[in-house]
Scaffold this active site. Structure first.
Site, short mmCIF file in Angstrom:
data_model
loop_
_atom_site.label_atom_id
_atom_site.label_comp_id
_atom_site.label_asym_id
_atom_site.label_seq_id
_atom_site.Cartn_x
_atom_site.Cartn_y
_atom_site.Cartn_z
CG HIS A 117 14.93 38.53 -11.49
ND1 HIS A 117 13.88 39.16 -10.90
CD2 HIS A 117 15.89 39.47 -11.67
CE1 HIS A 117 14.18 40.43 -10.72
NE2 HIS A 117 15.40 40.64 -11.18
CB CYS A 147 9.09 48.24 -20.49
SG CYS A 147 7.84 48.10 -19.21
#
Ligand code: PEP
Ligand code: MG
Length: 572
Positions: A192, A506
Protein backbone atom coordinates in the site's frame (compact mmCIF):
# COMPACT_ATOMS: atom_id res chain seq x y z
CA UNK A 1 33.79 6.42 -1.36
CA UNK A 2 31.57 5.72 -4.35
CA UNK A 3 29.31 2.72 -3.87
CA UNK A 4 26.65 1.22 -6.10
CA UNK A 5 23.65 -0.64 -4.67
CA UNK A 6 20.59 -2.11 -6.30
CA UNK A 7 16.97 -2.33 -5.20
CA UNK A 8 13.51 -3.16 -6.44
CA UNK A 9 11.49 -0.25 -7.77
CA UNK A 10 8.35 0.43 -5.74
CA UNK A 11 7.70 3.93 -7.17
CA UNK A 12 9.55 5.24 -10.21
CA UNK A 13 11.59 8.43 -10.34
CA UNK A 14 15.04 10.02 -10.11
CA UNK A 15 16.41 11.89 -7.10
CA UNK A 16 19.55 13.28 -5.57
CA UNK A 17 19.69 13.98 -1.85
CA UNK A 18 21.46 13.31 1.41
CA UNK A 19 21.04 10.14 3.40
CA UNK A 20 18.80 10.50 6.43
CA UNK A 21 18.71 7.31 8.45
CA UNK A 22 15.67 6.69 10.59
CA UNK A 23 15.92 4.13 13.35
CA UNK A 24 13.67 1.16 12.73
CA UNK A 25 10.18 1.39 14.23
CA UNK A 26 10.96 -1.68 16.25
CA UNK A 27 12.71 -0.42 19.35
CA UNK A 28 16.04 -2.18 19.18
CA UNK A 29 17.84 -0.56 22.08
CA UNK A 30 20.64 -1.92 24.30
CA UNK A 31 20.28 -2.10 28.08
CA UNK A 32 21.88 1.00 29.55
CA UNK A 33 22.10 2.04 33.23
CA UNK A 34 22.51 5.59 34.52
CA UNK A 35 24.58 6.92 37.39
CA UNK A 36 22.06 7.80 40.17
CA UNK A 37 22.73 11.55 39.90
CA UNK A 38 21.48 11.59 36.30
CA UNK A 39 18.15 9.94 36.99
CA UNK A 40 16.04 13.06 37.46
CA UNK A 41 17.52 14.71 34.37
CA UNK A 42 16.62 11.56 32.41
CA UNK A 43 13.03 11.67 33.73
CA UNK A 44 12.85 15.30 32.62
CA UNK A 45 14.24 14.37 29.18
CA UNK A 46 11.56 11.72 28.83
CA UNK A 47 8.77 14.12 29.84
CA UNK A 48 10.01 16.61 27.26
CA UNK A 49 10.05 13.92 24.58
CA UNK A 50 6.46 12.94 25.45
CA UNK A 51 5.39 16.60 25.34
CA UNK A 52 7.14 17.08 21.98
CA UNK A 53 5.40 13.99 20.60
CA UNK A 54 2.04 15.28 21.82
CA UNK A 55 2.67 18.62 20.08
CA UNK A 56 3.79 16.82 16.91
CA UNK A 57 0.59 14.74 16.81
CA UNK A 58 -1.58 17.83 17.37
CA UNK A 59 0.26 19.69 14.60
CA UNK A 60 -0.09 16.77 12.23
CA UNK A 61 -3.81 16.59 13.05
CA UNK A 62 -4.20 20.28 12.24
CA UNK A 63 -2.43 19.98 8.90
CA UNK A 64 -4.59 17.19 7.56
CA UNK A 65 -6.66 17.94 4.54
CA UNK A 66 -7.94 16.17 1.47
CA UNK A 67 -9.75 12.92 0.93
CA UNK A 68 -8.09 10.92 3.69
CA UNK A 69 -8.12 13.60 6.39
CA UNK A 70 -10.88 12.02 8.44
CA UNK A 71 -9.44 8.52 8.47
CA UNK A 72 -5.92 9.59 9.26
CA UNK A 73 -7.24 12.05 11.86
CA UNK A 74 -9.02 9.30 13.79
CA UNK A 75 -5.89 7.23 13.70
CA UNK A 76 -3.85 10.14 15.15
CA UNK A 77 -6.47 10.62 17.90
CA UNK A 78 -5.93 7.06 19.08
CA UNK A 79 -2.20 7.76 19.28
CA UNK A 80 -2.77 10.93 21.31
CA UNK A 81 -4.99 8.99 23.73
CA UNK A 82 -2.37 6.30 24.21
CA UNK A 83 0.25 8.94 24.86
CA UNK A 84 -1.92 10.68 27.46
CA UNK A 85 -2.54 7.51 29.44
CA UNK A 86 -1.16 8.34 32.92
CA UNK A 87 -0.10 4.70 33.41
CA UNK A 88 2.30 5.01 30.50
CA UNK A 89 4.12 7.99 31.91
CA UNK A 90 4.12 6.63 35.49
CA UNK A 91 5.36 3.24 34.33
CA UNK A 92 8.23 4.79 32.42
CA UNK A 93 9.25 7.11 35.23
CA UNK A 94 9.23 4.23 37.72
CA UNK A 95 11.45 2.18 35.43
CA UNK A 96 13.97 5.01 35.15
CA UNK A 97 13.95 5.75 38.90
CA UNK A 98 14.01 2.20 40.25
CA UNK A 99 15.92 0.39 37.52
CA UNK A 100 18.26 3.30 36.71
CA UNK A 101 17.47 2.63 33.07
CA UNK A 102 17.99 5.15 30.28
CA UNK A 103 14.73 6.62 28.95
CA UNK A 104 15.24 4.73 25.69
CA UNK A 105 15.65 1.40 27.43
CA UNK A 106 12.67 2.11 29.70
CA UNK A 107 10.62 2.78 26.55
CA UNK A 108 11.75 -0.51 25.07
CA UNK A 109 10.80 -2.42 28.25
CA UNK A 110 7.40 -0.71 28.41
CA UNK A 111 6.86 -1.39 24.72
CA UNK A 112 7.65 -5.09 25.11
CA UNK A 113 5.31 -5.39 28.11
CA UNK A 114 2.43 -3.65 26.38
CA UNK A 115 2.89 -5.73 23.26
CA UNK A 116 2.72 -8.91 25.33
CA UNK A 117 -0.51 -7.75 26.96
CA UNK A 118 -2.08 -6.84 23.59
CA UNK A 119 -0.98 -10.05 21.93
CA UNK A 120 -2.49 -12.19 24.67
CA UNK A 121 -5.95 -10.66 24.12
CA UNK A 122 -8.68 -12.83 22.66
CA UNK A 123 -10.47 -10.00 20.95
CA UNK A 124 -8.95 -9.55 17.46
CA UNK A 125 -9.74 -5.83 17.44
CA UNK A 126 -7.93 -5.18 20.71
CA UNK A 127 -5.06 -7.43 19.67
CA UNK A 128 -4.55 -5.44 16.51
CA UNK A 129 -4.00 -2.25 18.58
CA UNK A 130 -0.41 -3.35 19.16
CA UNK A 131 0.50 -1.54 15.95
CA UNK A 132 -0.49 1.69 17.66
CA UNK A 133 1.83 0.92 20.56
CA UNK A 134 4.68 0.52 18.05
CA UNK A 135 3.91 3.81 16.37
CA UNK A 136 3.38 5.91 19.51
CA UNK A 137 6.41 4.63 21.41
CA UNK A 138 8.44 4.82 18.20
CA UNK A 139 7.58 8.52 17.96
CA UNK A 140 8.62 9.16 21.58
CA UNK A 141 11.85 7.29 20.91
CA UNK A 142 12.52 9.48 17.86
CA UNK A 143 11.79 12.61 19.94
CA UNK A 144 14.30 11.46 22.57
CA UNK A 145 17.02 11.34 19.96
CA UNK A 146 16.18 14.65 18.40
CA UNK A 147 18.58 17.55 18.84
CA UNK A 148 17.22 20.40 21.03
CA UNK A 149 16.74 22.62 17.95
CA UNK A 150 14.70 19.85 16.36
CA UNK A 151 17.10 19.82 13.43
CA UNK A 152 17.05 16.11 12.98
CA UNK A 153 13.29 15.84 12.58
CA UNK A 154 13.14 12.92 10.27
CA UNK A 155 12.55 13.98 6.74
CA UNK A 156 13.65 17.43 5.66
CA UNK A 157 13.84 18.96 2.22
CA UNK A 158 16.49 17.18 0.18
CA UNK A 159 16.54 14.03 2.31
CA UNK A 160 16.66 10.50 0.97
CA UNK A 161 14.96 8.73 3.84
CA UNK A 162 16.46 5.35 4.75
CA UNK A 163 14.35 3.22 7.05
CA UNK A 164 12.78 -0.17 7.58
CA UNK A 165 9.22 0.73 6.58
CA UNK A 166 6.96 3.72 6.14
CA UNK A 167 3.27 3.76 7.01
CA UNK A 168 1.02 4.92 4.13
CA UNK A 169 -0.28 7.73 6.37
CA UNK A 170 3.23 9.17 6.78
CA UNK A 171 3.99 9.49 3.11
CA UNK A 172 2.05 12.64 2.33
CA UNK A 173 3.78 14.41 5.19
CA UNK A 174 7.24 13.28 4.05
CA UNK A 175 6.56 14.44 0.53
CA UNK A 176 5.28 17.80 1.79
CA UNK A 177 8.45 18.29 3.80
CA UNK A 178 10.51 17.88 0.67
CA UNK A 179 11.88 14.37 1.20
CA UNK A 180 13.08 13.42 -2.29
CA UNK A 181 13.18 9.61 -2.17
CA UNK A 182 12.67 6.61 0.10
CA UNK A 183 14.87 3.54 0.54
CA UNK A 184 13.17 0.89 2.66
CA UNK A 185 14.37 -2.51 3.79
CA UNK A 186 10.96 -4.06 4.43
CA UNK A 187 7.73 -4.28 2.52
CA UNK A 188 7.36 -4.86 -1.12
CA UNK A 189 6.91 -3.14 -4.43
CA UNK A 190 3.23 -4.13 -4.28
CA UNK A 191 2.53 -2.69 -0.82
CA UNK A 192 0.00 0.00 0.00
CA UNK A 193 2.86 2.36 0.81
CA UNK A 194 4.36 1.73 -2.63
CA UNK A 195 1.03 2.51 -4.30
CA UNK A 196 0.74 5.71 -2.24
CA UNK A 197 4.34 6.73 -3.09
CA UNK A 198 3.46 6.40 -6.76
CA UNK A 199 0.43 8.63 -6.27
CA UNK A 200 2.68 11.23 -4.63
CA UNK A 201 5.45 10.94 -7.24
CA UNK A 202 7.95 10.00 -4.54
CA UNK A 203 10.66 7.62 -5.84
CA UNK A 204 10.89 4.51 -3.64
CA UNK A 205 13.14 1.44 -3.72
CA UNK A 206 13.13 -1.71 -1.60
CA UNK A 207 16.76 -2.55 -0.74
CA UNK A 208 18.18 -5.49 1.28
CA UNK A 209 18.85 -4.35 4.89
CA UNK A 210 22.54 -5.35 4.78
CA UNK A 211 23.09 -3.09 1.77
CA UNK A 212 21.29 -0.18 3.39
CA UNK A 213 23.39 -0.62 6.53
CA UNK A 214 26.51 0.54 4.70
CA UNK A 215 25.03 3.96 3.85
CA UNK A 216 26.17 6.57 6.35
CA UNK A 217 24.12 9.47 7.67
CA UNK A 218 24.53 12.59 5.54
CA UNK A 219 26.15 10.83 2.54
CA UNK A 220 25.13 12.13 -0.90
CA UNK A 221 22.81 9.58 -2.49
CA UNK A 222 21.68 9.36 -6.10
CA UNK A 223 18.50 7.32 -6.55
CA UNK A 224 17.48 5.90 -9.88
CA UNK A 225 14.14 4.31 -9.09
CA UNK A 226 13.60 3.53 -12.77
CA UNK A 227 16.60 1.24 -13.20
CA UNK A 228 16.59 0.22 -9.51
CA UNK A 229 20.05 1.67 -8.77
CA UNK A 230 21.48 3.73 -5.93
CA UNK A 231 24.85 5.43 -6.00
CA UNK A 232 26.27 6.57 -2.68
CA UNK A 233 28.72 9.48 -2.99
CA UNK A 234 28.30 9.74 -6.78
CA UNK A 235 31.29 10.96 -8.81
CA UNK A 236 31.14 13.80 -11.40
CA UNK A 237 30.29 11.37 -14.22
CA UNK A 238 27.37 9.95 -12.25
CA UNK A 239 26.05 13.45 -11.59
CA UNK A 240 26.32 14.33 -15.26
CA UNK A 241 24.44 11.16 -16.16
CA UNK A 242 21.71 12.01 -13.69
CA UNK A 243 21.27 15.47 -15.21
CA UNK A 244 21.02 13.91 -18.67
CA UNK A 245 18.48 11.37 -17.50
CA UNK A 246 16.43 14.06 -15.77
CA UNK A 247 16.49 16.13 -18.92
CA UNK A 248 15.40 13.15 -21.01
CA UNK A 249 12.65 12.39 -18.50
CA UNK A 250 11.28 15.93 -18.64
CA UNK A 251 11.23 15.80 -22.42
CA UNK A 252 9.52 12.42 -22.35
CA UNK A 253 6.90 13.72 -19.90
CA UNK A 254 6.19 16.67 -22.17
CA UNK A 255 5.75 14.31 -25.11
CA UNK A 256 3.53 12.02 -23.07
CA UNK A 257 1.37 14.96 -21.98
CA UNK A 258 0.40 15.40 -25.62
CA UNK A 259 -1.20 11.96 -25.50
CA UNK A 260 -3.76 13.01 -22.89
CA UNK A 261 -6.55 13.47 -25.33
CA UNK A 262 -5.41 10.94 -27.89
CA UNK A 263 -7.30 7.65 -28.35
CA UNK A 264 -5.73 4.42 -27.22
CA UNK A 265 -5.37 2.12 -30.19
CA UNK A 266 -2.61 -0.01 -31.65
CA UNK A 267 -0.77 1.17 -34.78
CA UNK A 268 -2.95 -1.13 -36.88
CA UNK A 269 -6.13 0.34 -35.44
CA UNK A 270 -7.42 -1.98 -32.68
CA UNK A 271 -8.91 0.08 -29.84
CA UNK A 272 -7.60 -0.81 -26.37
CA UNK A 273 -9.34 0.19 -23.13
CA UNK A 274 -7.17 1.82 -20.50
CA UNK A 275 -8.79 1.87 -17.07
CA UNK A 276 -7.37 3.21 -13.81
CA UNK A 277 -6.75 1.69 -10.41
CA UNK A 278 -7.74 4.16 -7.71
CA UNK A 279 -8.27 4.43 -4.00
CA UNK A 280 -8.58 8.15 -3.32
CA UNK A 281 -10.20 11.26 -4.73
CA UNK A 282 -6.80 12.37 -6.04
CA UNK A 283 -6.40 9.13 -8.01
CA UNK A 284 -9.87 9.61 -9.50
CA UNK A 285 -9.19 13.14 -10.60
CA UNK A 286 -5.88 12.13 -12.16
CA UNK A 287 -7.51 9.18 -13.93
CA UNK A 288 -10.18 11.46 -15.33
CA UNK A 289 -7.67 14.10 -16.40
CA UNK A 290 -5.46 11.57 -18.19
CA UNK A 291 -8.33 10.12 -20.14
CA UNK A 292 -8.87 6.75 -18.43
CA UNK A 293 -11.88 4.97 -19.94
CA UNK A 294 -13.12 4.21 -16.41
CA UNK A 295 -11.94 2.80 -13.11
CA UNK A 296 -11.08 -0.89 -13.39
CA UNK A 297 -10.30 -1.28 -9.69
CA UNK A 298 -11.34 0.98 -6.83
CA UNK A 299 -9.66 -0.46 -3.73
CA UNK A 300 -12.03 0.15 -0.82
CA UNK A 301 -9.71 -1.15 1.92
CA UNK A 302 -8.31 2.27 2.70
CA UNK A 303 -11.71 3.21 4.13
CA UNK A 304 -11.47 0.36 6.63
CA UNK A 305 -7.84 0.70 7.71
CA UNK A 306 -6.35 2.69 10.57
CA UNK A 307 -9.53 3.28 12.55
CA UNK A 308 -11.53 1.73 15.39
CA UNK A 309 -14.89 1.12 13.75
CA UNK A 310 -15.66 0.09 10.20
CA UNK A 311 -17.22 2.88 8.11
CA UNK A 312 -21.03 2.92 8.11
CA UNK A 313 -23.20 2.85 4.99
CA UNK A 314 -23.43 6.63 4.59
CA UNK A 315 -19.70 7.18 4.92
CA UNK A 316 -19.06 4.47 2.35
CA UNK A 317 -21.72 5.88 0.05
CA UNK A 318 -20.03 9.29 0.20
CA UNK A 319 -16.67 7.80 -0.85
CA UNK A 320 -18.09 5.63 -3.66
CA UNK A 321 -20.37 8.37 -4.94
CA UNK A 322 -17.40 10.73 -5.02
CA UNK A 323 -15.55 8.27 -7.24
CA UNK A 324 -18.57 7.75 -9.50
CA UNK A 325 -19.24 11.47 -9.88
CA UNK A 326 -15.52 12.13 -10.36
CA UNK A 327 -15.46 9.87 -13.42
CA UNK A 328 -18.47 11.69 -15.00
CA UNK A 329 -20.30 8.77 -16.49
CA UNK A 330 -17.36 6.46 -17.15
CA UNK A 331 -17.77 3.10 -15.34
CA UNK A 332 -16.32 2.65 -11.87
CA UNK A 333 -15.49 -0.82 -10.59
CA UNK A 334 -15.81 -0.92 -6.80
CA UNK A 335 -14.02 -3.82 -5.16
CA UNK A 336 -15.50 -5.45 -2.06
CA UNK A 337 -13.14 -4.98 0.88
CA UNK A 338 -10.10 -7.21 0.43
CA UNK A 339 -8.86 -7.15 4.01
CA UNK A 340 -6.46 -9.66 5.47
CA UNK A 341 -2.92 -10.85 4.65
CA UNK A 342 -0.95 -8.00 3.03
CA UNK A 343 -3.81 -5.55 3.68
CA UNK A 344 -3.49 -5.32 7.44
CA UNK A 345 -6.47 -4.13 9.34
CA UNK A 346 -6.54 -2.08 12.51
CA UNK A 347 -10.32 -2.18 12.85
CA UNK A 348 -10.11 -5.81 13.93
CA UNK A 349 -12.17 -7.06 11.01
CA UNK A 350 -9.59 -9.47 9.67
CA UNK A 351 -8.08 -12.09 11.92
CA UNK A 352 -4.60 -11.02 12.90
CA UNK A 353 -3.43 -14.32 14.30
CA UNK A 354 -3.94 -16.71 11.47
CA UNK A 355 -1.02 -19.06 11.02
CA UNK A 356 -0.96 -18.39 7.29
CA UNK A 357 -2.85 -15.18 6.51
CA UNK A 358 -2.25 -15.21 2.73
CA UNK A 359 -4.15 -18.52 2.64
CA UNK A 360 -6.59 -17.52 5.34
CA UNK A 361 -9.87 -15.76 5.87
CA UNK A 362 -9.30 -12.89 3.44
CA UNK A 363 -11.12 -11.18 0.57
CA UNK A 364 -14.61 -12.47 -0.15
CA UNK A 365 -14.18 -15.29 2.39
CA UNK A 366 -13.96 -12.65 5.09
CA UNK A 367 -17.01 -10.88 3.63
CA UNK A 368 -19.07 -14.08 3.95
CA UNK A 369 -17.81 -14.57 7.51
CA UNK A 370 -18.95 -11.02 8.38
CA UNK A 371 -22.30 -10.82 6.52
CA UNK A 372 -23.47 -7.59 8.19
CA UNK A 373 -20.32 -5.77 7.05
CA UNK A 374 -20.63 -7.16 3.53
CA UNK A 375 -24.29 -6.16 3.28
CA UNK A 376 -23.49 -2.64 4.46
CA UNK A 377 -20.85 -2.30 1.79
CA UNK A 378 -23.02 -3.78 -0.96
CA UNK A 379 -25.85 -1.40 -0.04
CA UNK A 380 -23.49 1.60 -0.20
CA UNK A 381 -22.15 0.44 -3.58
CA UNK A 382 -25.64 -0.11 -4.97
CA UNK A 383 -26.76 3.31 -3.75
CA UNK A 384 -23.72 4.86 -5.47
CA UNK A 385 -24.92 3.25 -8.73
CA UNK A 386 -27.77 5.77 -8.80
CA UNK A 387 -25.15 8.42 -9.66
CA UNK A 388 -23.39 6.70 -12.56
CA UNK A 389 -22.30 3.31 -13.89
CA UNK A 390 -20.97 1.05 -11.13
CA UNK A 391 -19.60 -2.48 -11.33
CA UNK A 392 -19.04 -4.59 -8.21
CA UNK A 393 -15.91 -6.73 -8.04
CA UNK A 394 -15.29 -9.62 -5.62
CA UNK A 395 -11.71 -10.33 -4.45
CA UNK A 396 -10.13 -13.74 -3.75
CA UNK A 397 -12.87 -15.78 -5.36
CA UNK A 398 -12.15 -19.52 -5.47
CA UNK A 399 -15.37 -21.27 -6.39
CA UNK A 400 -18.50 -20.81 -8.48
CA UNK A 401 -20.85 -21.09 -5.50
CA UNK A 402 -19.18 -18.06 -3.89
CA UNK A 403 -20.21 -15.93 -6.87
CA UNK A 404 -23.67 -17.46 -6.97
CA UNK A 405 -24.11 -16.63 -3.28
CA UNK A 406 -22.79 -13.10 -3.80
CA UNK A 407 -25.19 -12.63 -6.72
CA UNK A 408 -28.11 -13.55 -4.45
CA UNK A 409 -26.88 -11.14 -1.78
CA UNK A 410 -26.65 -8.31 -4.32
CA UNK A 411 -30.19 -9.05 -5.50
CA UNK A 412 -31.51 -9.11 -1.97
CA UNK A 413 -29.82 -5.78 -1.13
CA UNK A 414 -31.20 -4.28 -4.36
CA UNK A 415 -34.75 -5.36 -3.49
CA UNK A 416 -34.37 -4.02 0.04
CA UNK A 417 -33.11 -0.64 -1.21
CA UNK A 418 -35.92 -0.36 -3.75
CA UNK A 419 -38.45 -1.08 -1.01
CA UNK A 420 -36.87 1.79 0.92
CA UNK A 421 -37.52 4.07 -2.06
CA UNK A 422 -34.11 4.19 -3.76
CA UNK A 423 -34.15 4.33 -7.54
CA UNK A 424 -31.46 1.95 -8.71
CA UNK A 425 -30.49 1.06 -12.29
CA UNK A 426 -31.85 -2.15 -13.76
CA UNK A 427 -28.77 -4.16 -13.01
CA UNK A 428 -25.33 -3.55 -11.55
CA UNK A 429 -22.65 -5.72 -13.14
CA UNK A 430 -20.96 -8.25 -10.92
CA UNK A 431 -17.44 -9.53 -11.55
CA UNK A 432 -14.74 -11.67 -9.96
CA UNK A 433 -11.06 -11.06 -9.48
CA UNK A 434 -9.23 -14.04 -10.85
CA UNK A 435 -6.31 -14.29 -8.47
CA UNK A 436 -6.61 -17.79 -7.02
CA UNK A 437 -5.30 -20.48 -9.42
CA UNK A 438 -8.36 -22.69 -8.79
CA UNK A 439 -10.63 -19.91 -10.11
CA UNK A 440 -8.41 -19.41 -13.16
CA UNK A 441 -8.36 -23.10 -14.03
CA UNK A 442 -12.06 -23.70 -13.44
CA UNK A 443 -13.19 -20.37 -14.92
CA UNK A 444 -15.50 -21.90 -17.59
CA UNK A 445 -17.64 -23.35 -14.80
CA UNK A 446 -17.90 -19.97 -13.13
CA UNK A 447 -18.47 -17.71 -16.11
CA UNK A 448 -22.26 -17.88 -16.15
CA UNK A 449 -22.29 -16.21 -12.71
CA UNK A 450 -20.09 -13.32 -13.92
CA UNK A 451 -20.66 -10.17 -15.97
CA UNK A 452 -16.95 -9.43 -16.20
CA UNK A 453 -13.55 -10.62 -15.05
CA UNK A 454 -10.54 -8.80 -13.67
CA UNK A 455 -7.24 -10.68 -13.37
CA UNK A 456 -5.36 -9.80 -10.18
CA UNK A 457 -1.87 -10.78 -11.22
CA UNK A 458 -0.27 -9.57 -7.97
CA UNK A 459 -1.96 -12.39 -6.12
CA UNK A 460 -2.31 -14.82 -9.04
CA UNK A 461 1.47 -14.83 -9.53
CA UNK A 462 2.02 -15.19 -5.79
CA UNK A 463 -0.24 -18.23 -5.57
CA UNK A 464 0.82 -19.85 -8.85
CA UNK A 465 4.51 -19.65 -8.03
CA UNK A 466 4.24 -19.92 -4.22
CA UNK A 467 6.30 -16.71 -4.04
CA UNK A 468 5.26 -14.27 -1.31
CA UNK A 469 4.43 -10.96 -3.01
CA UNK A 470 5.57 -9.06 0.09
CA UNK A 471 8.94 -10.70 0.63
CA UNK A 472 11.75 -8.64 -0.90
CA UNK A 473 14.24 -11.43 -0.18
CA UNK A 474 12.66 -13.41 -3.04
CA UNK A 475 13.49 -10.55 -5.41
CA UNK A 476 13.09 -11.36 -9.08
CA UNK A 477 11.41 -14.69 -8.33
CA UNK A 478 8.17 -12.71 -8.32
CA UNK A 479 7.70 -12.25 -12.04
CA UNK A 480 5.11 -12.95 -14.76
CA UNK A 481 7.85 -14.40 -16.95
CA UNK A 482 7.21 -18.04 -16.11
CA UNK A 483 5.66 -20.45 -18.60
CA UNK A 484 2.92 -21.31 -16.07
CA UNK A 485 1.93 -17.67 -15.62
CA UNK A 486 1.86 -16.92 -19.35
CA UNK A 487 -0.26 -19.98 -20.09
CA UNK A 488 -2.76 -19.27 -17.32
CA UNK A 489 -3.12 -15.63 -18.41
CA UNK A 490 -3.69 -16.69 -22.01
CA UNK A 491 -6.22 -19.31 -20.96
CA UNK A 492 -8.22 -16.88 -18.80
CA UNK A 493 -8.22 -14.15 -21.45
CA UNK A 494 -9.28 -16.52 -24.23
CA UNK A 495 -11.96 -18.22 -22.10
CA UNK A 496 -13.53 -14.83 -21.38
CA UNK A 497 -13.28 -13.67 -25.00
CA UNK A 498 -14.90 -16.87 -26.25
CA UNK A 499 -17.81 -16.31 -23.86
CA UNK A 500 -18.07 -12.59 -24.71
CA UNK A 501 -17.22 -11.49 -21.16
CA UNK A 502 -15.06 -8.38 -20.71
CA UNK A 503 -11.70 -9.19 -19.13
CA UNK A 504 -8.98 -6.88 -17.84
CA UNK A 505 -5.79 -7.15 -15.82
CA UNK A 506 -5.60 -4.89 -12.77
CA UNK A 507 -2.38 -6.23 -11.21
CA UNK A 508 0.82 -4.21 -11.42
CA UNK A 509 2.01 -5.89 -14.62
CA UNK A 510 -0.66 -3.90 -16.47
CA UNK A 511 1.18 -0.72 -15.39
CA UNK A 512 4.56 -1.97 -16.53
CA UNK A 513 5.45 -1.06 -20.12
CA UNK A 514 7.93 -3.97 -20.29
CA UNK A 515 4.95 -6.36 -20.39
CA UNK A 516 2.43 -4.37 -22.47
CA UNK A 517 3.25 -6.03 -25.80
CA UNK A 518 3.34 -9.47 -24.21
CA UNK A 519 -0.17 -8.91 -22.81
CA UNK A 520 -1.41 -7.66 -26.18
CA UNK A 521 0.05 -10.79 -27.76
CA UNK A 522 -1.87 -12.91 -25.25
CA UNK A 523 -5.09 -11.23 -26.38
CA UNK A 524 -5.63 -8.63 -23.66
CA UNK A 525 -7.54 -5.54 -24.77
CA UNK A 526 -8.38 -3.98 -21.36
CA UNK A 527 -5.70 -2.82 -18.93
CA UNK A 528 -6.28 -1.29 -15.49
CA UNK A 529 -3.36 0.55 -13.89
CA UNK A 530 -2.13 3.17 -11.49
CA UNK A 531 -3.01 6.56 -13.06
CA UNK A 532 0.67 7.55 -13.19
CA UNK A 533 1.25 4.84 -15.84
CA UNK A 534 -1.67 5.69 -18.14
CA UNK A 535 0.23 7.86 -20.62
CA UNK A 536 3.28 5.65 -20.69
CA UNK A 537 1.21 2.57 -21.51
CA UNK A 538 -0.87 4.52 -24.03
CA UNK A 539 2.35 5.52 -25.81
CA UNK A 540 3.55 1.90 -25.90
CA UNK A 541 0.23 0.67 -27.26
CA UNK A 542 0.10 3.35 -29.96
CA UNK A 543 3.53 2.17 -31.01
CA UNK A 544 2.60 -1.54 -31.19
CA UNK A 545 1.41 -3.54 -34.16
CA UNK A 546 -1.16 -6.04 -32.94
CA UNK A 547 -1.04 -8.22 -36.07
CA UNK A 548 2.68 -8.64 -35.71
CA UNK A 549 2.39 -9.33 -31.98
CA UNK A 550 -0.25 -12.00 -32.50
CA UNK A 551 2.25 -13.86 -34.70
CA UNK A 552 4.43 -14.24 -31.60
CA UNK A 553 1.66 -15.67 -29.34
CA UNK A 554 2.50 -19.28 -30.22
CA UNK A 555 6.18 -18.80 -29.43
CA UNK A 556 5.32 -17.22 -26.08
CA UNK A 557 3.08 -20.12 -25.15
CA UNK A 558 5.60 -22.75 -26.26
CA UNK A 559 8.52 -21.21 -24.34
CA UNK A 560 9.53 -23.74 -21.72
CA UNK A 561 12.10 -21.67 -19.88
CA UNK A 562 12.18 -18.38 -18.13
CA UNK A 563 15.27 -17.22 -20.03
CA UNK A 564 13.60 -17.98 -23.37
CA UNK A 565 10.57 -16.01 -22.28
CA UNK A 566 12.68 -13.07 -21.17
CA UNK A 567 14.39 -12.95 -24.55
CA UNK A 568 11.12 -13.26 -26.46
CA UNK A 569 9.42 -10.52 -24.43
CA UNK A 570 12.40 -8.18 -24.74
CA UNK A 571 12.26 -8.53 -28.54
CA UNK A 572 8.49 -7.95 -28.94
C1 PEP B 1 -3.97 -8.13 -7.49
O1 PEP B 1 -3.93 -9.03 -6.65
O2 PEP B 1 -3.40 -8.20 -8.59
C2 PEP B 1 -4.72 -6.89 -7.23
C3 PEP B 1 -4.89 -5.98 -8.16
O3 PEP B 1 -5.21 -6.68 -5.99
P1 PEP B 1 -4.34 -6.27 -4.72
O4 PEP B 1 -2.96 -5.87 -5.19
O5 PEP B 1 -5.08 -5.15 -4.09
O6 PEP B 1 -4.33 -7.52 -3.91
MG1 MG C 1 -5.25 -9.15 -4.98
Amino acid sequence: MRLKLTGLTAAKGLALGRARIREPHVLDIEEHHLPPDQVEAEVERLQQAIAATRAELAKLRGQLQGALAQEIGEFLDVHAMLLDDPDLSTGLTTLIRTGLYSASYALKLQHDRLVQVFEAMDDPYLRSRREDVDHVLGRVQAALHRAPDGSDVIGLAGDVLITDSVAPAELAQLSERGVVALLVSQGSTLSHSAIMARSLGLPMLVVPPDDLAVVTEGAAVMVDAIRGEIIVEPDPDDLLQLREREFAQTRERRELARLRDKPTATRDGTPIQLLANAESREDISRAHRLGAAGVGLFRTELLFLQRHEPPDEDEQLAAYRDAVLGMSGRPVTLRIFDLGADKADSAGIALTREPNPALGLRGIRLGFARPALLRTQLRAMLRASAYGPVRILAPMVTRRDEMAHLGRLVQSCTRELRREGHHLPQQVQLGAMIEVPAAAIALPAMLSTLDFVSIGTNDLIQYLLAVDRGNPALGEMFSPLYPAVIRVLHQVIQTCKAAGKPVSICGEIASDARFTRMLLALGLTEFSMHPSSLLDIRATIRDSDLRQLRRRTGALLRAGRRTTLEQLVARL
